[in-house]
Design a protein around this motif. Structure first.
Motif, mmCIF file in Angstrom:
data_model
loop_
_atom_site.group_PDB
_atom_site.id
_atom_site.type_symbol
_atom_site.label_atom_id
_atom_site.label_comp_id
_atom_site.label_asym_id
_atom_site.label_seq_id
_atom_site.Cartn_x
_atom_site.Cartn_y
_atom_site.Cartn_z
ATOM 1 N N CYS A 18 -38.826 3.838 6.149
ATOM 2 C CA CYS A 18 -39.407 2.796 5.309
ATOM 3 C C CYS A 18 -38.339 2.327 4.337
ATOM 4 N N GLU A 19 -38.135 1.029 4.299
ATOM 5 C CA GLU A 19 -37.237 0.444 3.312
ATOM 6 C C GLU A 19 -38.108 -0.233 2.266
ATOM 7 N N SER A 20 -37.885 0.127 1.019
ATOM 8 C CA SER A 20 -38.662 -0.489 -0.058
ATOM 9 C C SER A 20 -37.724 -0.869 -1.195
ATOM 10 N N GLN A 21 -38.233 -1.715 -2.055
ATOM 11 C CA GLN A 21 -37.442 -2.176 -3.182
ATOM 12 C C GLN A 21 -38.052 -1.626 -4.466
ATOM 13 N N THR A 22 -37.199 -1.057 -5.307
ATOM 14 C CA THR A 22 -37.655 -0.511 -6.582
ATOM 15 C C THR A 22 -37.862 -1.650 -7.569
ATOM 16 N N PRO A 23 -38.574 -1.396 -8.677
ATOM 17 C CA PRO A 23 -38.734 -2.427 -9.701
ATOM 18 C C PRO A 23 -37.391 -2.940 -10.243
ATOM 19 N N ALA A 24 -36.357 -2.087 -10.181
ATOM 20 C CA ALA A 24 -35.024 -2.489 -10.653
ATOM 21 C C ALA A 24 -34.286 -3.357 -9.637
ATOM 22 N N GLY A 25 -34.869 -3.513 -8.438
ATOM 23 C CA GLY A 25 -34.257 -4.359 -7.419
ATOM 24 C C GLY A 25 -33.410 -3.607 -6.410
ATOM 25 N N ASP A 26 -33.295 -2.293 -6.544
ATOM 26 C CA ASP A 26 -32.538 -1.493 -5.585
ATOM 27 C C ASP A 26 -33.367 -1.262 -4.326
ATOM 28 N N PHE A 27 -32.692 -1.145 -3.199
ATOM 29 C CA PHE A 27 -33.376 -0.846 -1.945
ATOM 30 C C PHE A 27 -33.242 0.634 -1.641
ATOM 31 N N VAL A 28 -34.344 1.238 -1.207
ATOM 32 C CA VAL A 28 -34.387 2.658 -0.885
ATOM 33 C C VAL A 28 -34.902 2.802 0.542
ATOM 34 N N VAL A 55 -43.176 4.101 23.722
ATOM 35 C CA VAL A 55 -44.620 4.286 23.547
ATOM 36 C C VAL A 55 -44.873 5.219 22.370
ATOM 37 N N LEU A 56 -44.138 6.327 22.314
ATOM 38 C CA LEU A 56 -44.283 7.278 21.215
ATOM 39 C C LEU A 56 -44.001 6.596 19.877
ATOM 40 N N LEU A 57 -42.965 5.789 19.820
ATOM 41 C CA LEU A 57 -42.587 5.135 18.574
ATOM 42 C C LEU A 57 -43.654 4.160 18.076
ATOM 43 N N VAL A 58 -44.159 3.292 18.946
ATOM 44 C CA VAL A 58 -45.152 2.318 18.487
ATOM 45 C C VAL A 58 -46.455 2.994 18.075
ATOM 46 N N LYS A 59 -46.846 4.047 18.814
ATOM 47 C CA LYS A 59 -48.062 4.768 18.438
ATOM 48 C C LYS A 59 -47.877 5.500 17.112
ATOM 49 N N LEU A 60 -46.712 6.087 16.915
ATOM 50 C CA LEU A 60 -46.420 6.784 15.661
ATOM 51 C C LEU A 60 -46.443 5.812 14.485
ATOM 52 N N LEU A 70 -50.519 1.234 4.041
ATOM 53 C CA LEU A 70 -49.448 0.468 3.413
ATOM 54 C C LEU A 70 -49.496 -0.984 3.852
ATOM 55 N N GLU A 71 -49.110 -1.851 2.956
ATOM 56 C CA GLU A 71 -48.900 -3.242 3.345
ATOM 57 C C GLU A 71 -47.455 -3.334 3.816
ATOM 58 N N VAL A 72 -47.290 -3.605 5.081
ATOM 59 C CA VAL A 72 -45.957 -3.668 5.670
ATOM 60 C C VAL A 72 -45.629 -5.126 5.937
ATOM 61 N N SER A 73 -44.537 -5.595 5.331
ATOM 62 C CA SER A 73 -44.194 -7.006 5.494
ATOM 63 C C SER A 73 -43.500 -7.275 6.828
ATOM 64 N N LYS A 74 -42.667 -6.351 7.283
ATOM 65 C CA LYS A 74 -41.977 -6.529 8.559
ATOM 66 C C LYS A 74 -41.831 -5.167 9.222
ATOM 67 N N THR A 75 -41.943 -5.169 10.543
ATOM 68 C CA THR A 75 -41.745 -3.955 11.316
ATOM 69 C C THR A 75 -40.683 -4.229 12.371
ATOM 70 N N GLU A 113 -40.120 -9.456 20.169
ATOM 71 C CA GLU A 113 -39.166 -9.944 19.159
ATOM 72 C C GLU A 113 -38.909 -8.914 18.062
ATOM 73 N N GLN A 114 -39.750 -7.895 17.979
ATOM 74 C CA GLN A 114 -39.561 -6.833 16.981
ATOM 75 C C GLN A 114 -38.571 -5.769 17.455
ATOM 76 N N TRP A 115 -38.200 -5.807 18.718
ATOM 77 C CA TRP A 115 -37.348 -4.781 19.302
ATOM 78 C C TRP A 115 -35.889 -5.217 19.330
ATOM 79 N N SER A 116 -35.002 -4.270 19.001
ATOM 80 C CA SER A 116 -33.560 -4.522 19.041
ATOM 81 C C SER A 116 -32.850 -3.320 19.637
ATOM 82 N N LEU A 117 -31.623 -3.549 20.068
ATOM 83 C CA LEU A 117 -30.806 -2.497 20.647
ATOM 84 C C LEU A 117 -30.120 -1.704 19.544
ATOM 85 N N LEU A 118 -30.170 -0.388 19.662
ATOM 86 C CA LEU A 118 -29.505 0.512 18.721
ATOM 87 C C LEU A 118 -28.448 1.287 19.486
#
Length: 143
Positions: A18-28, A55-60, A70-75, A113-118
């Protein structure tokens, strides 16, 4: 490369960050949940194991979002198989039964479109399927 393929035949693992932004604007970025699976005793191809991982990843991810409410803006989903990613762009009816059933499950939860190569070198889960000692993982800069 041969060692990686042998290790990949033994297990696969999904990790949700999970990537989130702190009130100070930092990303965690934090690991939220992960799950490992031992590969089936009946030998299947690495590509089919990659599809089982997807399959395991999307179900998880789906279970994690429901549990945490959680409100998730992007996955984003990341996989290391170009073949699996190409299957996700097809209609499941165009594929053979094993692949089609799993692709349909993935497509019901995520969009292609949510999938990318790692690349393997950037994949934290890769260390688990290779059987790396946990103390060595702590030394890795990716963590």
């Amino acid at each position: 490369m041969e060692e990686a393929e042998r290790a990949s035949e033994a297990a696969f693992r999904a990790v949700v960050y999970c990537e989130s932004q702190t009130p100070a604007g930092d990303f965690v970025i934090k690991i939220i949940v992960n799950k490992s699976r031992v590969a089936p005793l009946k030998k299947i191809t690495l590509t089919r194991l990659g599809l089982s991982f997807a399959v395991l990843l999307v179900k998880l991810m789906q279970r994690m979002q429901k549990a945490l409410r959680l409100e998730v803006s992007k996955t984003y989903y990341w996989g290391d198989s170009m073949i699996v990613l190409s299957w996700l762009k097809k209609q499941s009816s165009q594929l053979k039964t094993f692949v089609a059933n799993r692709v349909a499950k993935i497509q019901n939860i995520s969009g292609d479109e949510q999938w990318s190569l790692l690349l393997l070198v950037d994949n934290l889960a890769y260390f688990i399927i290779r059987g790396v000692n946990p103390s060595k993982m702590l030394e890795n800069q990716l963590w």
